[in-house]
Design an enzyme around this catalytic site. Structure first.
Site, PDB file in Angstrom:
ATOM      1  CG  HIS A 194       0.135   2.725   6.045  1.00 38.91           C
ATOM      2  ND1 HIS A 194       1.176   2.718   5.414  1.00 38.91           N
ATOM      3  CD2 HIS A 194       0.375   1.779   7.047  1.00 38.91           C
ATOM      4  CE1 HIS A 194       2.277   2.161   6.311  1.00 38.91           C
ATOM      5  NE2 HIS A 194       1.586   1.658   7.021  1.00 38.91           N
ATOM      6  CE  LYS A 226      -0.442   6.590  -8.818  1.00 38.83           C
ATOM      7  NZ  LYS A 226       0.330   7.081  -7.774  1.00 38.83           N
ATOM      8  NE  ARG A 227      -5.194  -2.952  -6.074  1.00 34.16           N
ATOM      9  CZ  ARG A 227      -5.426  -3.972  -5.287  1.00 34.16           C
ATOM     10  NH1 ARG A 227      -4.370  -4.902  -4.682  1.00 34.16           N
ATOM     11  NH2 ARG A 227      -6.678  -4.253  -5.110  1.00 34.16           N
ATOM     12  CE  LYS A 249      -4.173   3.914  -4.727  1.00 34.60           C
ATOM     13  NZ  LYS A 249      -2.966   4.532  -3.940  1.00 34.60           N
ATOM     14  CE  LYS A 288       8.268   1.931  -5.159  1.00 37.02           C
ATOM     15  NZ  LYS A 288       7.144   1.179  -4.826  1.00 37.02           N
TER      16      LYS A 288
HETATM   17  C1  26Q Z   1      -8.172  -4.176   5.658  1.00 35.24           C
HETATM   18  C2  26Q Z   1      -9.110  -5.006   6.112  1.00 35.24           C
HETATM   19  C3  26Q Z   1      -9.767  -6.036   5.274  1.00 35.24           C
HETATM   20  C4  26Q Z   1      -9.191  -6.307   4.241  1.00 35.24           C
HETATM   21  C5  26Q Z   1      -7.996  -5.631   3.615  1.00 35.24           C
HETATM   22  C6  26Q Z   1      -7.548  -4.277   4.328  1.00 35.24           C
HETATM   23  C7  26Q Z   1      -6.634  -3.501   3.812  1.00 35.24           C
HETATM   24  C8  26Q Z   1      -5.585  -3.950   3.027  1.00 35.24           C
HETATM   25  C9  26Q Z   1      -4.557  -3.227   2.500  1.00 35.24           C
HETATM   26  C10 26Q Z   1      -6.563  -2.165   4.049  1.00 35.24           C
HETATM   27  C11 26Q Z   1      -5.382  -1.466   3.379  1.00 35.24           C
HETATM   28  C12 26Q Z   1      -4.494  -1.908   2.690  1.00 35.24           C
HETATM   29  C13 26Q Z   1      -3.185  -1.155   2.138  1.00 35.24           C
HETATM   30  C14 26Q Z   1      -3.251   0.225   2.232  1.00 35.24           C
HETATM   31  C15 26Q Z   1      -2.115   0.828   1.489  1.00 35.24           C
HETATM   32  O1  26Q Z   1      -1.136   0.187   0.798  1.00 35.24           O
HETATM   33  N1  26Q Z   1      -1.960   2.017   1.632  1.00 35.24           N
HETATM   34  C16 26Q Z   1      -0.698   2.847   1.194  1.00 35.24           C
HETATM   35  O2  26Q Z   1       0.280   2.772   1.900  1.00 35.24           O
HETATM   36  C17 26Q Z   1       1.547   3.116   1.487  1.00 35.24           C
HETATM   37  C18 26Q Z   1       2.462   2.962   2.263  1.00 35.24           C
HETATM   38  O3  26Q Z   1       2.909   3.954   3.522  1.00 35.24           O
HETATM   39  C19 26Q Z   1       0.996   4.850   1.194  1.00 35.24           C
HETATM   40  O4  26Q Z   1       2.331   5.287   0.484  1.00 35.24           O
HETATM   41  C20 26Q Z   1      -0.110   4.971   0.412  1.00 35.24           C
HETATM   42  O5  26Q Z   1      -0.399   6.281   0.411  1.00 35.24           O
HETATM   43  C21 26Q Z   1      -1.348   4.211   1.054  1.00 35.24           C
HETATM   44  O6  26Q Z   1      -2.455   4.365   0.261  1.00 35.24           O
END
Ligand code: 26Q
Length: 824
Positions: free
Chosen positions: A363, A556-557, A562, A671
């Protein structure tokens, strides 16, 4: 004989009322005379829960009997949102429930909004997992989700004096949607040592001994499909101290405190969701969470497989495990460990099974988000797993060396172990090597991973291992549930709700583009949705916004990539332009409401600064009498799934403006368009495919392309950088103290001005503000605007998560839908 006693699902209003009252009076032991909205929520939720349980049990029986290959979706995040509304709609009884609640003196919306969001996720990745569960159930796939039952989900956000404040999200107080399975437990081991032993056949085996054991307890959540009896299972693991001799010994020895401390340490594992989105920080507790969850899930999956009495080589024909990012990569190692150490298969046979079972979804390409774990930490926590990783790496590197004997650096480049200090385990490489397929989540992103971060692996593994599956969203939640009026209008034209199961049917909407009544209703619905949001804004912020203004939304976050900073700088630019106008001219611009929402990771200072700036700008502009309705700036606190359900239907334009090449896909873009809003965006992620589907005349694209980013950054780095002149004026205003003490924002400005503008805010600024002017122009012509909206919705069929799941099923999992016979 049992059959005649088995419960039957209700369908009538009177039956719902009866069940509602029964639950309030008996299950909840409450009097009907002091039944408030929260109690009403509990009563109706329990009534619908009963209904789900009946179908859930039958589904599990059906799937066991069918004995087909199952999908296991491993995700550390499931951003489910509320369940009641979804459950009512999926069984087609929301209207009946509405009447029943009405009879009892409640408005269904008020009752629905009592439910606490299940917010076990950060953002896109977690919500994607939730959409996938919905689609897998709706399409009758035998599928399980596996995750962690966090006691605290993503924090609740409050804004105090313009700053983000995090409040713990304790959400388990009353959660009727989960079922503890105290009989389904797995003991998970940590730390300890590995000893070699010879077994009776003279083979060397590895015994992992000592350390500590934590118990995983299963909590199950029913996942109803839409318009089908299929109700799948989401299994979430909760951690608990093992109730073994260990503790009793301590109690008996009078070491009460330390026994309690052990218990707390065990429970800490599933206590809290890490609130980072796209950032990896290498904390041991996070690694513990990952292994705890992988070990419990694998044990459960293997146990289910073993019940079928099949030979091990049939495992990949029965089991497909999908890894949602690298977070569950240890599952690969754990399965190899189970097969080799416990089931005593030969390494090669085991590895063949493993590599035909897993699929890995990537991702992100952001370097700071790629997971790495320190070797010493892993050595300490998971000593046997580290050995297995070294062996996997050894065999892999040997094969690479044989095939590329002349490439002197390739081994160091592709090694699972990074030779740094300390050494690090590169989880993405392990995931690639241990999987059958690797996919990105939008075309551009899937191409980028092949040509950049995983390039060597394409050479080594061949191009067929890498594929694309463009993301999608469930139209049940994101159209039917979020925007019931629009869904109803569409159904009235298309002759029913078939589009909710086959979103491509929306294309027939284009036939009605000149239908006056239809267009009128369309516009009315948008205005209603905007009015509803305006009401929320008034209640939450005190600011009054005009529902006829152009609603411009970015939710969004909060992350530099972003580029919410680009948006807010654009807002300031607009404000300065309004201020510079002759008062007589001020009637001319299109009134606009700029709406922001999103959480910053608690340790991400730059993101928090962006939130602070947005709020400061809001308070200056919103209180400036020169501006009036021409411009309002709103920060909606605590953006989450249920807020998204209100916000997405209320936008005229939404912003998806990441630096090209950084947003893997984005899903809120889909969405918003599905709800009849247009978008302004960069050529990034799924924006590109949205453009291809809806037509470039229906989207506002701007900015540099992904292919140019590298060179621009390179130029900045070597001093070739000049701040855009319009942006310079914006910066001057901030530096002049227009939005409070300039020091507050110094770091944000200097990330652009003097630290090489990594995200190309300045490079894209002119293009952005010019494109925003085109948006104004377009919005002035309401008829043409409506044409664009209707056409876009009609062409969004591709972005259903049903299409996505079908692609995964066919090209990655090789699983079939369960045949539902006549029933469906
Ligand atoms: C990793 C290690 C330690 C702590 C947290 C994490 C962690 C947690 C969440 C790393 C990444 C995430 C989330 C990533 C995320 O939401 N990515 C998004 O995924 C969506 C679905 O595929 C995409 O549409 C977005 O573009 C992408 O940013």
């Amino acid at each position: 004989a049992w059959r005649k006693y088995s419960a039957k699902p209700f369908t009538q209003k009177s039956e719902i009322e009866l069940e509602f009252v029964r639950h309030i009076e008996t299950t909840l032991a409450r009097s009907l005379f002091n039944c408030d909205e929260l109690a009403a929520y509990s009563g109706i939720a329990l009534a619908f829960r009963d209904r789900l349980i009946i179908e859930w049990n039958k589904t599990q029986q059906r799937q066991t009997f069918a004995d087909q290959k199952r999908i296991y979706y491993l995700s550390l995040e499931f951003l489910m949102g509320r369940a009641l509304d979804n459950a009512m709609l999926n069984v087609g009884l929301k209207d009946v429930a509405k009447e029943a609640l009405g009879d009892l003196g409640f408005r269904i919306e008020d009752v629905i909004s009592q439910e606490h969001d299940a917010a076990l996720g950060n953002g896109g990745l977690g919500r994607l997992a939730a959409c996938f569960l919905d689609s897998m159930a709706t399409l009758n796939y035998p599928a399980w989700g596996y995750g962690l039952r966090y006691r605290y989900g993503i924090f609740k956000q409050e804004i105090v004096d313009g700053y983000q404040v995090e409040i713990p999200d304790y959400w388990l107080d009353f959660n009727p949607w989960e079922f503890p399975r105290h009989d389904i437990t797995v003991n998970v081991q940590f730390y300890g040592t590995v000893n070699k032993q010879r077994d009776t056949q003279g083979r060397t085996t590895h015994i992992w001994q000592g350390g500590e054991t934590v118990q995983a307890v299963a909590y199950d959540v029913p996942i109803p499909g839409y318009g089908t009896p299929t109700t799948n299972n989401l299994r979430l693991w909760s951690s608990k101290a093992t109730s073994g001799e260990f503790n009793f010994q301590k109690f008996n020895a009078g070491d009460y405190e330390s026994a309690v401390a052990d218990e707390q340490r065990a429970e800490t594992i599933s206590a809290v969701l890490y609130p980072n989105d796209n950032l990896e920080r290498g904390k041991e507790l996070r690694l513990k969470q990952q292994y705890f969850w992988c070990a419990a899930s694998l044990y459960d999956i293997v146990r289910r497989f073993k019940k079928t009495k099949r030979a091990w080589n049939e495992f990949p024909d029965q089991v497909a495990i999908q890894l949602n990012d690298t977070h569950p990569t240890l599952a690969i190692v754990e399965l190899q460990r189970i097969l080799v150490d416990i089931e005593v298969l030969e390494w090669d046979e085991a590895w063949h099974i493993v590599t035909h079972t897993f699929g890995y979804t990537n991702h992100t390409v952001l370097p700071e988000a790629l997971e790495k774990w320190s070797v010493p930490m892993m050595q300490n926590l998971l000593p046997r797993h580290l050995q297995i990783i070294y062996d996997i790496n050894l065999f892999f590197l040997q094969s690479v060396e044989k095939r590329f004997p002349t490439d002197r650096d390739i081994l160091a480049r592709v090694s699972i172990i990074e030779e740094s200090h300390p050494k690090m385990v590169r989880m993405a490489y392990l995931a690639i090597i241990g999987s059958q397929k690797v996919n990105g989540v939008a075309e551009l992103h899937s191409d980028l991973i092949k040509t950049t971060i995983f390039k060597d692996f394409v050479d080594i593994c061949g191009p067929d291992k890498f594929t694309n599956v463009t993301n999608g969203i469930t139209p049940r939640r994101w159209l039917h549930q979020a925007n019931p009026r629009l869904s109803e209008l569409i159904a009235s034209k298309l002759g029913g709700y078939g589009f909710l199961k086959d979103l491509a049917l929306l294309e027939e909407l284009e036939d009605f583009i000149n239908d006056k009544e239809f267009r009128k209703s369309w516009v009315e619905i948008k205005l209603m949705n905007k009015t509803r949001l305006a009401k929320h804004i008034k209640e939450a912020t005190g600011y009054q916004v005009n529902p006829n203004a152009l609603f411009d939304v970015q939710v969004k976050r909060i992350h530099e990539y972003k580029r919410q900073q680009l948006n807010i700088f654009g807002v300031i630019h607009r404000y300065l332009a309004i201020k510079a106008m002759d008062p007589k001219e001020r009637a001319k611009p299109v009134p606009r409401v700029s709406i922001f929402g999103g959480k910053a990771a608690p340790g991400y200072w730059m993101a928090k600064t962006i939130i602070h700036l947005i709020n400061k700008v809001a308070s200056v502009i919103n209180n400036d009498p020169d501006v009036g309705d021409l411009l309002k700036v709103i920060f909606v606190a605590d953006y989450n799934v249920s807020k998204a359900e209100m916000i997405c239907p209320a936008s005229d334009i939404s912003e998806h403006i990441s630096t090209a090449g950084t947003e893997a896909s984005g899903t809120s873009n889909m969405k918003f368009v599905l709800n009849g809003g247009l978008i302004i965006g960069t050529c990034d992620g799924a924006n590109i495919e949205i453009t291809r589907e809806i037509g470039e005349q229906n989207i506002f694209l701007f900015g540099n392309l992904a292919e140019d980013v590298e060179e621009l950054r390179h130029r900045h780095y070597y001093g070739d950088f000049k701040l855009d002149m319009h942006l310079a004026k914006v910066f001057d205003a901030i530096k002049g103290g227009m939005f409070g003490p300039p020091d507050d924002f110094a770091a944000l400005l200097s990330s652009v001005e003097s630290h090489s503008d990594y995200y190309l805010v300045s490079d894209d600024f002119l293009s952005y503000i010019e494109t925003q002017e085109l948006v104004d122009e377009a919005f002035r012509n309401q008829d043409e605007w409506t044409d664009k909206c209707i056409t876009s919705v009609a062409r969004m069929g591709f972005f259903s998560s049903d299409r996505v799941i079908t692609e995964y099923a066919e090209s990655i999992w090789n699983v079939e839908q369960l045949d539902m016979g006549k029933e469906n």
